[in-house]
Write a protein that holds these residues in place. Structure first.
Motif: not given
Length: 176
Positions: A62-65, A73-86, A96-99
């Motif tokens: 999150x800090x890097x993004x 929005x784009x950052x959270x969408x990226x994280x959701x993509x991670x949880x879709x594949x894993x 929530x931690x990420x946000x």
């Protein structure tokens, strides 16, 4: 040089996870492949694939993004993509931690990072490109919702006037 440990307990290695995640993120709207990869994506993949606590890796990502200027929005969408594949059992808590980490980072870097050119007061190129890409996605959603074919939409572009009165007139037309 990339270093990834051998196959993880989950059957999918970190390198494969990174590639699946990147592809899913791009499918969901990530703008440029060149700015997706970073050490934080690799660390998050390693932690998840080894079934270790990903909390600090998610905060780091999150800090890097945020430091890259990627919007929430784009950052959270990226994280959701991670949880879709894993999938992860606490994916909602990790979001929530990420946000929180993203917001904290933008607060820390806000005096260094800017979306605006100090000389002109206009949006810098990266910020402008991201917003146009987001505006385009949102416009597509609105058009789909109302059943309007996207090809029927036309935009008029007008140069910004130098004269103050003409500029006020142009800006005034935006709200009428």
């Amino acid at each position: 040089m990339k270093y990834f440990p051998r196959r993880s307990e989950t059957g999918i290695g970190p390198e494969a996870l990174v590639e699946l995640w990147r592809a899913k993120s791009q499918d969901r709207g990530w703008l440029r492949d060149s700015d997706w990869h970073c050490s934080a994506t690799r660390v998050a993949a390693v932690m998840l694939s080894k079934r270790r606590d990903p909390d600090s890796a998610v905060r780091s990502l999150a800090s890097r993004r945020a430091a890259q200027g990627v919007g929430i929005a784009e950052s959270l969408t990226d994280l959701q993509a991670l949880f879709e594949v894993f999938p992860h059992p606490d994916s909602q808590g990790l979001q929530v931690v990420f946000a929180d980490a993203w917001v904290e980072s933008t607060d820390l870097f806000s005096h260094q990072l800017t979306c605006w050119d100090p000389g002109s007061g206009l949006s810098n190129r990266q910020h402008f490109e991201r917003r146009v890409h987001e505006l385009g996605l949102e416009l597509e959603r609105v058009l789909e919702r109302h059943g309007v074919p996207g090809q029927s939409l036309h935009l008029d572009v007008e140069p910004v006037p130098v004269d103050v009165r003409a500029l006020r007139r142009l800006l005034g037309t935006l709200w009428h």
